[in-house]
Design a protein around this motif. Structure first.
Motif, short mmCIF file in Angstrom:
data_model
loop_
_atom_site.label_atom_id
_atom_site.label_comp_id
_atom_site.label_asym_id
_atom_site.label_seq_id
_atom_site.Cartn_x
_atom_site.Cartn_y
_atom_site.Cartn_z
N ILE A 135 1.62 -3.46 -11.46
CA ILE A 135 2.91 -3.15 -12.32
C ILE A 135 3.96 -4.00 -12.17
O ILE A 135 4.54 -3.95 -13.72
CB ILE A 135 2.88 -1.78 -12.74
N ALA A 136 4.26 -5.08 -10.90
CA ALA A 136 5.64 -5.68 -11.44
C ALA A 136 5.66 -6.52 -10.47
O ALA A 136 5.25 -6.72 -9.69
CB ALA A 136 6.77 -5.00 -11.12
N GLY A 137 6.16 -7.95 -9.94
CA GLY A 137 6.23 -9.05 -9.09
C GLY A 137 8.22 -8.26 -8.61
O GLY A 137 8.52 -7.61 -8.72
N ASP A 138 7.95 -8.98 -7.45
CA ASP A 138 9.12 -8.80 -6.35
C ASP A 138 9.67 -9.36 -6.05
O ASP A 138 9.23 -10.74 -5.28
CB ASP A 138 9.07 -7.23 -5.48
N ALA A 139 10.52 -9.84 -5.78
CA ALA A 139 10.97 -11.11 -4.85
C ALA A 139 11.99 -10.12 -3.10
O ALA A 139 12.59 -10.50 -3.40
CB ALA A 139 12.14 -11.72 -5.56
N LEU A 140 10.93 -10.20 -2.33
CA LEU A 140 11.30 -9.34 -0.85
C LEU A 140 12.53 -10.42 -0.81
O LEU A 140 12.76 -11.57 -0.33
CB LEU A 140 10.11 -9.14 -0.13
N THR A 141 13.96 -9.57 -0.59
CA THR A 141 15.17 -10.29 -0.12
C THR A 141 15.82 -10.39 1.49
O THR A 141 14.93 -8.70 1.99
CB THR A 141 16.26 -9.37 -0.90
N ALA A 264 16.13 -19.16 -3.13
CA ALA A 264 17.57 -18.48 -3.20
C ALA A 264 16.14 -17.01 -4.05
O ALA A 264 15.10 -17.08 -4.68
CB ALA A 264 18.20 -17.86 -4.21
N PRO A 265 16.81 -15.37 -3.81
CA PRO A 265 15.16 -14.76 -3.85
C PRO A 265 15.71 -14.54 -5.92
O PRO A 265 17.63 -14.87 -5.88
CB PRO A 265 15.51 -13.37 -3.25
N SER A 266 15.49 -14.14 -6.37
CA SER A 266 15.64 -14.50 -7.92
C SER A 266 13.73 -13.66 -8.54
O SER A 266 13.04 -14.37 -8.34
CB SER A 266 16.66 -15.09 -8.49
N LEU A 267 14.57 -13.19 -9.72
CA LEU A 267 13.24 -12.47 -10.82
C LEU A 267 12.70 -13.52 -11.51
O LEU A 267 11.56 -14.06 -11.50
CB LEU A 267 13.88 -11.54 -11.78
N ALA A 268 13.59 -14.79 -11.39
CA ALA A 268 13.32 -15.87 -12.46
C ALA A 268 12.13 -17.35 -10.92
O ALA A 268 11.19 -17.11 -10.97
CB ALA A 268 13.62 -17.06 -12.91
N ASN A 269 12.54 -17.11 -10.05
CA ASN A 269 12.12 -17.59 -8.58
C ASN A 269 10.84 -16.55 -8.05
O ASN A 269 10.05 -17.38 -8.01
CB ASN A 269 13.37 -17.82 -7.10
N ALA A 270 10.56 -15.93 -8.50
CA ALA A 270 9.51 -14.58 -8.30
C ALA A 270 8.63 -14.76 -9.44
O ALA A 270 7.35 -14.84 -8.59
CB ALA A 270 9.94 -13.01 -7.70
N ALA A 278 7.82 -13.50 -2.87
CA ALA A 278 7.07 -13.32 -3.97
C ALA A 278 6.05 -12.53 -3.60
O ALA A 278 4.93 -12.79 -3.25
CB ALA A 278 7.26 -14.04 -5.58
N ARG A 279 5.87 -11.32 -4.35
CA ARG A 279 4.39 -10.09 -4.30
C ARG A 279 4.50 -8.95 -5.40
O ARG A 279 5.03 -9.22 -5.87
CB ARG A 279 5.17 -9.75 -2.84
N PRO A 280 3.43 -9.09 -5.78
CA PRO A 280 2.77 -7.70 -6.68
C PRO A 280 3.75 -6.59 -6.40
O PRO A 280 2.83 -6.55 -5.19
CB PRO A 280 1.42 -7.92 -7.18
N LEU A 281 3.58 -5.81 -7.16
CA LEU A 281 3.59 -4.34 -6.85
C LEU A 281 2.54 -3.32 -7.94
O LEU A 281 1.75 -4.35 -8.67
CB LEU A 281 5.65 -3.91 -7.22
N PHE A 282 2.45 -2.27 -7.36
CA PHE A 282 1.15 -1.97 -7.56
C PHE A 282 1.60 -0.22 -7.85
O PHE A 282 2.30 0.38 -7.28
CB PHE A 282 -0.31 -1.82 -6.49
N ILE A 283 1.02 0.42 -8.76
CA ILE A 283 0.46 1.97 -8.42
C ILE A 283 -0.98 2.23 -8.20
O ILE A 283 -1.69 1.02 -8.26
CB ILE A 283 1.12 2.94 -9.65
N TYR A 284 -1.21 2.89 -7.61
CA TYR A 284 -3.02 3.53 -7.59
C TYR A 284 -2.91 4.64 -8.58
O TYR A 284 -2.60 5.87 -7.70
CB TYR A 284 -3.40 3.75 -5.84
#
Length: 336
Positions: A135-141, A264-270, A278-284
């Motif tokens: 459902i989304a992407g994250d830039a683990l910081t 740098a961690p950023s939404l654009a770089n993720a 950068a990593r994906p995020l989920f719901i199950y």
């Protein structure tokens, strides 16, 4: 089926700044305070709450990283459906799977890493069939204290030295000679967290273990506060929590290899994949829960809105239109 609201979800102020620490709600249940009689919160009836006959309860547990997204979706969905109550609790990805979702006591589990084989086996033993939606992407910081002007970039190897239980690193000078002889104060997610699992697997390494010499918590603001209050502090968490606390702590650039480029961690770089954490995020969702109309409609709403600006405003990369369509197709195939 309900249609998604025209124009998408209205802007909500999740990430507020109050002094040094911006706050994200954590570990609390979102309760529906609408009357359920067809009237809106102002008594006008303009939002159509409860008017479509949809009713029931949706229970969400899991990742503290995914929590702000699920919290947003829950509040907006309940504003549209006054007779549906959606509760959202932050328990950690693993804690949610083990204690709630796989035993069959929740409908949805947020996760900041994929479900494991052991969790699938536990679910199967309880006749729970998990359905995955990205459902989304994250830039683990990775963040340090604002006064830590000696460090701007860390390699995976240096992070491994700091966070591995096999390392004898105690001071910053143990990592690089030119850094101060100051104790490293570590703050991070608990072992029930998907962020812990992701960091352990992708940075610390599968052949070593994450150090226990740190202060673990499921509350990401506690990590931020520990780093803020200790000059030698370091920790890691989802980008949304840095995004809401960017004045309280300093984000560190990261490179996977010694000869790599500090990013740098950023939404654009993720989004473009240049940021190495950068990593994906989920719901199950439980397949059986999807047979419940309230759960089905909520998941559909969630997947449709995950491609909108609300996710970016929280501090994550929204799912693409292609990902949204794939998710909705999977939902309809499973719900049948």
């Amino acid at each position: 089926m309900t249609d998604s609201p025209s124009g998408g979800i209205s802007r909500r102020r999740f990430l507020t700044s109050s002094g040094a620490i911006g706050t994200l709600a954590l570990a609390g249940c979102v309760q529906n305070t609408n009357s359920g009689d067809g009237s809106g919160s102002d008594g006008s009836g303009s939002d159509g709450s409860g008017s479509d006959g949809l009713s029931g309860q949706v229970i969400i547990k899991g990742s503290s990283t995914v929590f702000p997204i699920s919290d947003a979706m829950a509040e907006e969905f309940m504003a549209e459906h006054g007779n549906v109550n959606v509760t959202v609790d932050s328990t950690g990805s693993g804690g949610g799977f083990e204690n709630w979702f796989c035993p069959g006591d929740s409908d949805i589990n947020g996760a900041s890493r994929p479900i494991t084989d052991a969790e699938i086996e536990q679910c199967s033993g309880n006749n729970v069939e998990p359905v995955e939606f990205e459902i989304a992407g994250d830039a683990l910081t990775v963040a340090v204290n604002n006064d830590a002007d000696w460090v701007d970039c860390l390699t995976f190897d240096e992070l491994r030295q700091i966070w591995s239980d096999e390392s004898d690193v105690t001071n910053w000078s143990d990592v690089r000679d030119e850094w101060p002889d100051m104790e490293i104060e570590r703050y991070g997610p608990a072992s029930t967290s998907g962020t812990f699992d992701y960091f352990n697997e992708n940075v610390v390494g599968e052949d070593t273990k994450h150090t226990t010499e740190y202060q673990p918590t499921e509350e990401d603001e506690t990590i931020v506060q520990g780093i803020r209050d200790n000059e030698g502090g370091i920790g890691y968490f989802g980008f949304a929590y840095y995004n809401s606390n960017s004045e309280a702590v300093k984000a560190v650039e990261v490179k996977a290899e010694e000869d790599g480029e500090c990013t740098a961690p950023s939404l654009a770089n993720a989004k473009d994949g240049s940021y190495p954490l950068a990593r994906p995020l989920f719901i199950y969702a439980s397949e059986s829960s999807l047979q419940n109309e309230a759960v089905y409609e909520f998941i559909r709403f969630y997947l449709e809105q995950a491609e909108t600006d609300i996710v970016q405003e929280i501090g994550y990369v929204p799912s693409s239109a292609e990902q949204r369509d794939e998710n909705l197709e999977k939902l309809d195939e499973v719900a049948g």
